[in-house]
Design a protein around this motif. Structure first.
Motif, PDB file in Angstrom:
ATOM      1  N   VAL A 195       0.745  -0.934   0.042  1.00  0.00           N
ATOM      2  CA  VAL A 195       0.575   0.140   0.325  1.00  0.00           C
ATOM      3  C   VAL A 195       0.581   1.420   0.260  1.00  0.00           C
ATOM      4  CG1 VAL A 195      -2.128   0.703   1.299  1.00  0.00           C
ATOM      5  CG2 VAL A 195      -1.650  -1.522   0.616  1.00  0.00           C
ATOM      6  N   PHE A 196       1.265   0.898   0.812  1.00  0.00           N
ATOM      7  CA  PHE A 196       2.924   2.424   1.228  1.00  0.00           C
ATOM      8  C   PHE A 196       3.517   2.641  -0.394  1.00  0.00           C
ATOM      9  CE2 PHE A 196       7.559   3.928   1.605  1.00  0.00           C
ATOM     10  CZ  PHE A 196       6.786   5.365   2.103  1.00  0.00           C
ATOM     11  N   LYS A 197       4.019   1.448  -1.472  1.00  0.00           N
ATOM     12  CA  LYS A 197       4.788   1.790  -2.474  1.00  0.00           C
ATOM     13  C   LYS A 197       3.160   2.585  -3.233  1.00  0.00           C
ATOM     14  CE  LYS A 197       7.797  -1.321  -3.234  1.00  0.00           C
ATOM     15  NZ  LYS A 197       8.206  -2.992  -3.463  1.00  0.00           N
ATOM     16  N   HIS A 198       2.338   1.765  -3.507  1.00  0.00           N
ATOM     17  CA  HIS A 198       1.336   1.829  -4.279  1.00  0.00           C
ATOM     18  C   HIS A 198       0.631   3.215  -4.516  1.00  0.00           C
ATOM     19  CE1 HIS A 198      -1.491   1.233  -6.915  1.00  0.00           C
ATOM     20  NE2 HIS A 198      -2.640   1.669  -6.484  1.00  0.00           N
ATOM     21  N   ILE A 199       1.034   4.122  -2.857  1.00  0.00           N
ATOM     22  CA  ILE A 199       0.794   5.584  -2.591  1.00  0.00           C
ATOM     23  C   ILE A 199       1.272   6.275  -3.461  1.00  0.00           C
ATOM     24  CG2 ILE A 199       0.310   6.889  -1.219  1.00  0.00           C
ATOM     25  CD1 ILE A 199      -1.024   5.051   1.027  1.00  0.00           C
ATOM     26  N   HIS A 200       2.373   5.791  -3.459  1.00  0.00           N
ATOM     27  CA  HIS A 200       3.880   7.132  -4.163  1.00  0.00           C
ATOM     28  C   HIS A 200       3.894   6.809  -5.415  1.00  0.00           C
ATOM     29  CE1 HIS A 200       6.542   8.287  -0.752  1.00  0.00           C
ATOM     30  NE2 HIS A 200       6.581   7.368  -0.241  1.00  0.00           N
ATOM     31  N   ASN A 201       3.193   5.748  -6.370  1.00  0.00           N
ATOM     32  CA  ASN A 201       2.899   5.584  -7.141  1.00  0.00           C
ATOM     33  C   ASN A 201       2.028   6.281  -8.234  1.00  0.00           C
ATOM     34  OD1 ASN A 201       5.489   3.511  -8.216  1.00  0.00           O
ATOM     35  ND2 ASN A 201       4.464   2.195  -7.501  1.00  0.00           N
ATOM     36  N   LEU A 202       1.216   6.715  -6.707  1.00  0.00           N
ATOM     37  CA  LEU A 202       0.108   6.888  -7.935  1.00  0.00           C
ATOM     38  C   LEU A 202       0.088   8.756  -7.919  1.00  0.00           C
ATOM     39  CD1 LEU A 202      -2.778   6.204  -5.275  1.00  0.00           C
ATOM     40  CD2 LEU A 202      -1.995   5.013  -7.602  1.00  0.00           C
ATOM     41  N   GLU A 203      -0.565   9.116  -8.796  1.00  0.00           N
ATOM     42  CA  GLU A 203      -0.331  10.549  -9.610  1.00  0.00           C
ATOM     43  C   GLU A 203      -0.255  11.702  -8.650  1.00  0.00           C
ATOM     44  OE1 GLU A 203      -4.444   9.383  -9.606  1.00  0.00           O
ATOM     45  OE2 GLU A 203      -2.485   8.242 -10.563  1.00  0.00           O
ATOM     46  N   LEU A 204       0.244  12.741  -9.857  1.00  0.00           N
ATOM     47  CA  LEU A 204       0.486  14.011  -8.212  1.00  0.00           C
ATOM     48  C   LEU A 204      -0.870  14.419  -7.849  1.00  0.00           C
ATOM     49  CD1 LEU A 204       2.200  16.413  -6.498  1.00  0.00           C
ATOM     50  CD2 LEU A 204       1.868  17.764  -9.865  1.00  0.00           C
TER      51      LEU A 204
END
Length: 598
Positions: A113-122
């Protein structure tokens, strides 16, 4: 995004469990051993009432209590004690074996989840509520612990034990005992499921209110200075209390519905237990059953309704946990808008040239920010982009970092379309000093090392010296170990930007981007930093977003943007000679500087 409260709960629950399954199956051997322990424990627990019946019947068959105690087979009592001990030990071994599976799943899901949130767009991060998001992650990961342990190791075994007991009652004592037991179980399960579904909306409401109050508190605390500037402590407290009042109301409804659920379950259990013991007592009186049978039935009913009551608790908690992780899993399943294309390759930088080709872009359909923007930053050149506020200067930086994709046109680095290379390799070769520098709540030294976490202390000190930070750091009580505070609030704007410059210098990328990099510096510091940046920029490609035109007079090219369009391109002297938009901006800034000097 769909409104989650409109989504069928059952459908989402199954999807959530399906998502959890791969984490469970990573430790197949441990899970298999734990299941084996569980099955053996259930077999042992079913055997205990039969041993107890044999002991009681032996005691009851003797009229003299002394003779009866002496005639009780010692082996039966020892066997009863051993079965109880083995049952407990097998449960402990099961929990120990499965503990690692649960903890690893929590770790993996939390990390994903942490990594996915960082991968989400600006765009997602600009609209997020940090407090609520943090709470969703915390509750979601905690909910996984309950789901992983109790869903797999309690519900199915409990139902299995219920089946065993019903069959035993039917075979040994007739259909009445079996029907009462079965009817009580079915009624209990349906009542628990219905009432728990009814309660789920109150759990969601409590979570939403909790998120809202937490977001409000964090937002207010992060903007502490603004609250103080406008003397709005009471206003913030009132808004926070309104959110807490909603939370209190939702929790009260949740508590009252839990009371109704527990009361209904207790009534069903009490009715079934009373009916079974009345039948058993009648059988003992009529001599169709022994006292041992009465004790066996009582033991089985106690043994049955204890896990059945636990089943109700587990079901309630599982539904609550699923409500808790609902937002987290939806977040995990939210697709990122900016992704690497299939078979994307690493960016191969040979020279570091940048080309913007016919770029059109808007943050939404109603407002176009850039219109057919084209210009080139040749390898090793310093190119400045200037213009009035809102002309689209900083948007170019976001497109270069691929925080957004242009609506049309291309951004090229050394002739490679950045949409077709990996985002990691793209951002690895670009360093930036942003206009608004945000630091981590760590030491000033570690904030600079963030530019290259593997850098040695000597390399960090070299970057500090190049950014002219040495004197400032030496003046601090704790020198380089000084904590900068949350978001760097303990430092001034100029100090934070010099930290950002040192951080970027430590990264040492072939392409440098400066987005109003000296806007918060005084004139003396600005000149020192500009000289250092000029020295460091040798051999690098530099893109400078500038408000102060005096900082870019030495640029190889100056691109003038106006309302999202390129209106002029040239050197400082050429643009002044054209007497166009650049010359107008230059004249206005000189007049403002003259007025401020007066």
């Amino acid at each position: 995004m769909r409104n989650m409260t409109d989504e069928p709960v059952t459908e989402f629950n199954w999807r959530s469990l399906k998502t959890l399954l791969p984490y469970l199956l990573e430790h197949k051997v441990r899970v298999a051993l734990a299941l084996s322990c569980l099955i053996l424990a259930k077999v042992a627990s079913v055997g205990m009432p039969f041993v107890l019946k044999s002991v009681v019947d032996t005691l009851d068959s003797q009229s003299d209590i002394t003779v009866a105690l002496a005639s009780v087979p010692v082996a039966l009592i020892i066997a009863y004690g051993l079965i109880r001990l083995v049952n407990v030990l097998l449960g402990e071994i099961r929990d120990t074996l499965f503990g690692r599976v649960t903890e690893r799943a929590m770790r993996r899901v939390g990390l994903n989840v942490f990594k996915h949130i960082h991968n989400l767009e600006l765009d997602f991060h600009l609209n997020r509520q940090t407090g609520g998001l943090s709470r969703d992650m915390e509750r979601g990961v905690s909910g996984i612990s309950f789901l992983m342990r109790f869903m797999v190791f309690n519900i199915v075994p409990i139902l299995l034990e219920i089946l065993f007991v019903v069959v035993i009652f039917f075979v040994n004592y007739g259909i009445k005992f079996a029907l009462i037991t079965l009817a009580a179980i079915v009624t209990y399960i349906f009542f628990t499921a219905y009432a728990t579904e009814w309660r789920t909306k109150f759990i969601r409401a409590a979570n939403a209110a909790d998120n809202s109050s937490n977001t409000r508190a964090i937002d207010s605390l992060m903007n502490y200075e603004t609250v103080k500037y406008f003397n709005n402590e009471d206003y913030e407290a009132k808004r926070y209390d309104e959110d807490l009042a909603d939370w209190e109301k939702a929790r009260r409804s949740n508590r009252l519905t839990l009371f109704a659920l527990n009361s209904g379950q207790a009534f069903i259990v009490a009715t079934a237990m009373t009916s079974m013991l009345l039948l058993a007592g009648q059988g003992v009186v009529e001599k169709t059953m022994t006292l041992g049978d009465f004790v066996l039935i009582n033991a089985f009913m106690m043994q049955l309704f204890m896990p059945l009551n636990f089943l109700g608790f587990v079901y309630r908690e599982i539904k609550g946990s699923l409500a808790n992780i609902e937002r987290m899993f939806e977040l995990l399943q939210r697709p990122a808008k900016i992704t690497d294309t299939p078979n994307a390759k690493a960016l191969n930088v040979s020279a570091g040239s940048i080309s913007f080709e016919k770029i059109a872009f808007g943050y939404d359909q109603q407002r176009t920010v850039l219109k057919n923007v084209s210009f080139e930053v040749k390898a090793g050149q310093k190119v400045a982009v200037v213009g009035s506020s809102g002309s689209g200067k900083s948007t170019l930086v976001k497109l270069l970092f691929r925080f957004y994709d242009p609506n049309s046109g291309r951004v090229l680095i050394d002739g490679q379309d950045i949409k077709h290379v990996t985002q990691h390799s793209l951002r690895q070769i670009i360093g930036i000093v942003p206009q608004d520098t945000v630091l981590f709540n760590d030491t000033i030294f570690e904030n600079i090392r963030y530019g290259n976490p593997s850098a040695s202390d000597e390399q960090v000190w070299a970057a500090i010296n190049h950014a002219h930070l040495s004197n400032f750091i030496e003046s601090l009580p704790d020198r380089h170990e000084t904590k900068v505070g949350e978001r760097g609030l303990k430092l001034s704007g100029g100090e934070k930007q010099r930290v950002a410059i040192a951080r970027t210098l430590l990264k040492n990328p072939p392409i440098l981007v400066f987005d109003e990099a000296t806007s918060s510096l005084d004139s003396g510091s600005e000149q020192a930093i500009l000289k250092a940046l000029k020295d460091i920029a040798k051999g690098h490609t530099s893109l400078v977003i500038a408000h102060r035109l005096s900082t870019v007079v030495d640029a190889d090219q100056i691109v003038v943007l106006e309302q999202g369009e390129v209106v002029e391109v040239g050197t400082h002297q050429v643009l002044l000679g054209q007497q166009g938009r650049y010359a107008e901006l230059w004249r206005m800034q000189n007049e403002q500087q003259g007025n401020s000097d007066d």
